[in-house]
Design an enzyme around this catalytic site. Structure first.
Site, mmCIF file in Angstrom:
data_model
loop_
_atom_site.group_PDB
_atom_site.id
_atom_site.type_symbol
_atom_site.label_atom_id
_atom_site.label_comp_id
_atom_site.label_asym_id
_atom_site.label_seq_id
_atom_site.Cartn_x
_atom_site.Cartn_y
_atom_site.Cartn_z
ATOM 1 N N ASP A 4 0.831 -1.201 0.000
ATOM 2 C CA ASP A 4 0.000 0.000 0.000
ATOM 3 C C ASP A 4 0.869 1.256 0.000
ATOM 4 O OD1 ASP A 4 -2.052 -1.815 0.457
ATOM 5 O OD2 ASP A 4 -2.781 -0.835 2.268
ATOM 6 N N HIS A 55 -6.076 2.689 -3.908
ATOM 7 C CA HIS A 55 -5.925 2.996 -2.475
ATOM 8 C C HIS A 55 -6.312 4.448 -2.204
ATOM 9 C CE1 HIS A 55 -4.661 1.827 1.480
ATOM 10 N NE2 HIS A 55 -3.621 2.640 1.534
ATOM 11 N N HIS A 59 -5.422 9.294 0.290
ATOM 12 C CA HIS A 59 -5.205 8.482 1.493
ATOM 13 C C HIS A 59 -5.878 9.051 2.748
ATOM 14 C CE1 HIS A 59 -3.023 5.993 4.470
ATOM 15 N NE2 HIS A 59 -2.872 5.155 3.464
ATOM 16 N N HIS A 149 3.846 -1.856 3.083
ATOM 17 C CA HIS A 149 3.722 -0.512 2.536
ATOM 18 C C HIS A 149 4.979 -0.150 1.759
ATOM 19 C CE1 HIS A 149 0.859 -0.693 5.852
ATOM 20 N NE2 HIS A 149 0.184 0.242 5.213
#
Length: 192
Positions: A4, A55, A59, A149
């Site tokens: 991510d 995503h 964010h 991540h």
């Protein structure tokens, strides 16, 4: 294996090299704004045969937002990722895993499956590469979806030990769509 928050120069490219060295693929949940900003790196993810997923655009914590703003975040990311990579994502992961149950309809109307995870080494806390790799290798089980991540260098530094440790345990790593299929039963094939 999922990543991510990228693409991130100096991190995503290192992860891509490690995956390529082992002929492995993963799913990258991209932030739309970053896919636009680092278009060449987003395309490198695609060119490596990895799955590209949504995503959001910036964010945010979606659970704290009205539905119209959630829809805008998801749609803007869809457009940014598609424009940057030529790939239309079929999976969506809410930042922080924060998504109210009724908001699932927003993803559904965009033909997006909502994907969470089962193994989280909390690499976003930056505990060090050794702690990240140890946690992933120790806690991965058959059918696990690993959350990492591609944002911090520690994660990139942990990837070789993660990949080798999971290979030593006879795990086969793949993309989300190869593992689960298309969220709505449509056909999917790797981009490479």
């Amino acid at each position: 294996l999922t990543f991510d928050d990228g693409p991130t120069p100096g991190v995503t490219d290192v992860i891509l090299k490690e995956l390529a060295a082992r002929d492995m693929v993963a799913t990258f949940f991209m932030i739309g704004r970053k896919a636009e900003l680092y278009k060449d790196l987003a395309q490198a993810v695609r060119d490596g045969g990895h799955e590209i997923a949504n995503h959001t655009f910036t964010h945010p914590n979606l659970a704290r937002m009205p539905d119209a703003r959630v829809d805008d975040e998801i749609q803007r990311a869809q457009e940014a990722v598609a424009n940057s990579t030529g790939v239309q994502p079929v999976w969506f992961r809410p930042p922080y895993g924060a998504f109210r149950r009724p908001q699932g309809q927003i993803a559904l109307k965009r033909d997006l499956g909502v994907a969470y995870w089962s193994v989280d080494p909390m690499d976003w806390k930056r505990p060090g590469a050794q702690a990240i790799s140890t946690s992933v290798v120790r806690n991965t089980h058959p059918g696990a979806i690993i959350l990492l991540h591609d944002l911090h260098k520690q994660t990139a530094e942990a990837v070789p030990a993660i990949l080798d440790g999971l290979l030593d345990r006879d795990f086969f790593l793949t993309t989300l769509s190869t593992f689960l299929g298309h969220p709505y039963g449509k056909s999917w094939a790797p981009q490479a």
